[in-house]
Design an enzyme around this catalytic site. Structure first.
Site, PDB file in Angstrom:
ATOM      1  N   SER A 147       0.832  -1.201   0.000  1.00  0.00           N
ATOM      2  CA  SER A 147       0.000   0.000   0.000  1.00  0.00           C
ATOM      3  C   SER A 147       0.871   1.258   0.000  1.00  0.00           C
ATOM      4  O   SER A 147       1.626   1.472  -0.949  1.00  0.00           O
ATOM      5  CB  SER A 147      -0.969  -0.064   1.185  1.00  0.00           C
ATOM      6  N   ASP A 223     -10.288  -5.728  -2.560  1.00  0.00           N
ATOM      7  CA  ASP A 223      -9.633  -4.683  -1.768  1.00  0.00           C
ATOM      8  C   ASP A 223     -10.503  -3.425  -1.814  1.00  0.00           C
ATOM      9  O   ASP A 223     -10.757  -2.865  -2.897  1.00  0.00           O
ATOM     10  CB  ASP A 223      -8.251  -4.421  -2.395  1.00  0.00           C
ATOM     11  N   HIS A 256      -7.344  -6.100   1.488  1.00  0.00           N
ATOM     12  CA  HIS A 256      -6.136  -5.270   1.646  1.00  0.00           C
ATOM     13  C   HIS A 256      -5.286  -5.710   2.849  1.00  0.00           C
ATOM     14  O   HIS A 256      -4.292  -5.079   3.161  1.00  0.00           O
ATOM     15  CB  HIS A 256      -6.586  -3.806   1.843  1.00  0.00           C
TER      16      HIS A 256
HETATM   17  N1  LIG Z   1      -7.329   2.454   9.975  1.00  0.00           N
HETATM   18  C1  LIG Z   1      -7.919   2.307   8.711  1.00  0.00           C
HETATM   19  C2  LIG Z   1      -7.309   1.167   7.922  1.00  0.00           C
HETATM   20  C3  LIG Z   1      -5.833   1.292   7.797  1.00  0.00           C
HETATM   21  C4  LIG Z   1      -5.246   0.206   6.930  1.00  0.00           C
HETATM   22  O1  LIG Z   1      -5.918  -0.572   6.298  1.00  0.00           O
HETATM   23  N2  LIG Z   1      -3.918   0.179   6.906  1.00  0.00           N
HETATM   24  C5  LIG Z   1      -3.250  -0.809   6.135  1.00  0.00           C
HETATM   25  C6  LIG Z   1      -2.368  -0.121   5.143  1.00  0.00           C
HETATM   26  S1  LIG Z   1      -3.316   0.973   4.117  1.00  0.00           S
HETATM   27  C7  LIG Z   1      -2.186   1.714   3.085  1.00  0.00           C
HETATM   28  O2  LIG Z   1      -1.127   2.090   3.304  1.00  0.00           O
HETATM   29  C8  LIG Z   1      -2.464  -1.704   7.044  1.00  0.00           C
HETATM   30  O3  LIG Z   1      -1.480  -2.299   6.660  1.00  0.00           O
HETATM   31  N3  LIG Z   1      -2.940  -1.800   8.290  1.00  0.00           N
HETATM   32  C9  LIG Z   1      -2.248  -2.533   9.329  1.00  0.00           C
HETATM   33  C10 LIG Z   1      -2.682  -3.939   9.513  1.00  0.00           C
HETATM   34  O4  LIG Z   1      -2.055  -4.626  10.358  1.00  0.00           O
HETATM   35  O5  LIG Z   1      -3.615  -4.410   8.824  1.00  0.00           O
HETATM   36  C11 LIG Z   1      -9.349   2.072   8.838  1.00  0.00           C
HETATM   37  O6  LIG Z   1      -9.733   1.892   9.990  1.00  0.00           O
HETATM   38  O7  LIG Z   1     -10.050   2.066   7.827  1.00  0.00           O
END
Ligand SMILES: N[C@@H](CCC(=O)N[C@@H](CSC=O)C(=O)NCC(=O)O)C(=O)O
Length: 277
Positions: A147, A223, A256
């Site tokens: 991402s 995603d 995702h």
């Molecule tokens: N907090 C957000 C969602 C945040 C999210 O999905 N972060 C992803 C990376 S997105 C792009 O850079 C991620 O890797 N999160 C960490 C994990 O451990 O999954 C929301 O609440 O929508």
């Protein structure tokens, strides 16, 4: 470099370390996995750049890279995604900016420019530490990310094709200068003049002449960020025009999350190992 923790894993060692970063103006944490073979020989290094809201720990805990990295003899380095500490300016209610959202660039605008210098931290400071403390062959480096970290991996590879011999990404933000969730961050970090954003945008770097031999990109079809934030077809178009090899795999039904990343992690590590020798 301070050792925070070290644990034996797959015959090798998963460590977490911290360093005082001049670039970021404070202590920064990072993780390094070294395979058992690193006791006897120098090993290629693959950098994993994480996404928004992450620290070094997300991929370490959920990415499932150690078994394959041990088998292939790869050192895996996982940096943080932003400067940290109470002294660092932030927008605590905004997960797309500030802490956890450094976007792998050096900010030019106050107040962010004092600490938000992740490009220098990852490209200058951490390689010096990795070379000094681990059996790392710095002539064989690859970069991968997820991402926001996919954006980091693609842009670092395009800007430093002599340093990185391989590059892959999971669901990368391929054109951050036009995506809703990244445009505001680029504006705050880099200012309103969009000409300065181009060197932090994979598709625009390619348009401006940057080249890399080939990329592997996996993208889940389920995603939630696909259409508005990620848009891999923009990278496909840019690579086609520039004659850059792109293996883009649309993975049916994947989202995702790290469930998606861990599913295809072995393929990515094999991609890097093949190219790093
Ligand atoms: N907090 C957000 C969602 C945040 C999210 O999905 N972060 C992803 C990376 S997105 C792009 O850079 C991620 O890797 N999160 C960490 C994990 O451990 O999954 C929301 O609440 O929508």
């Amino acid at each position: 470099m301070k050792i925070i923790s070290e644990a034996k894993s797959h015959g090798g060692c998963q460590g977490v370390y911290s360093t005082t970063s001049e670039a970021c103006g404070g202590d920064m944490t990072f993780a390094v996995f070294r395979p058992i073979v690193a006791k006897e020989q120098l090993c290629p290094v693959v950098w994993f750049l994480s996404g928004l809201t992450c620290t070094h720990a997300n991929v370490m805990d959920k990415g499932e890279y150690r078994r394959m990295a041990a088998e292939l003899g790869l050192i895996i380095v996982c940096p943080d995604t932003s400067p940290r500490g109470d002294h660092v300016p932030d927008e605590p209610d905004n997960w797309q900016f500030g802490k956890g959202a450094g976007f792998y660039l050096d900010a030019t605008q106050a107040p962010w420019s004092r600490h938000y210098r992740m490009e220098t931290h990852i490209l200058d400071e951490l390689p010096a530490l990795v070379a000094a403390h681990f059996a790392a062959d710095m002539g064989r480096q690859g970069v991968m990310g997820h991402s926001m970290g996919g954006h980091g991996a693609l842009t670092f590879a395009l800007k430093h094709p002599d340093r990185f011999k391989s590059c892959s990404a999971f669901a990368p933000i391929v054109q951050p200068s036009t995506a809703d969730w990244s445009r505001p961050a680029l504006e705050k970090y880099l200012g309103a003049d969009e000409s300065g954003w181009r060197r932090h945008d994979a598709t625009l770097l390619i348009e401006d002449g940057a080249r890399f031999p080939e990329f592997l990109v996996d993208q889940g079809t389920a995603d939630g960020f696909l259409d508005a934030g990620l848009r891999p077809w923009l990278l496909e178009e840019a690579c086609q025009k520039a004659d850059i090899g792109l293996t883009l795999r649309m993975q049916e039904g994947y989202d995702h999350s790290y469930h998606f990343i861990s599913t295809f992690m072995d393929d990515h590590l094999a991609w890097h190992a093949e190219r790093l020798g």
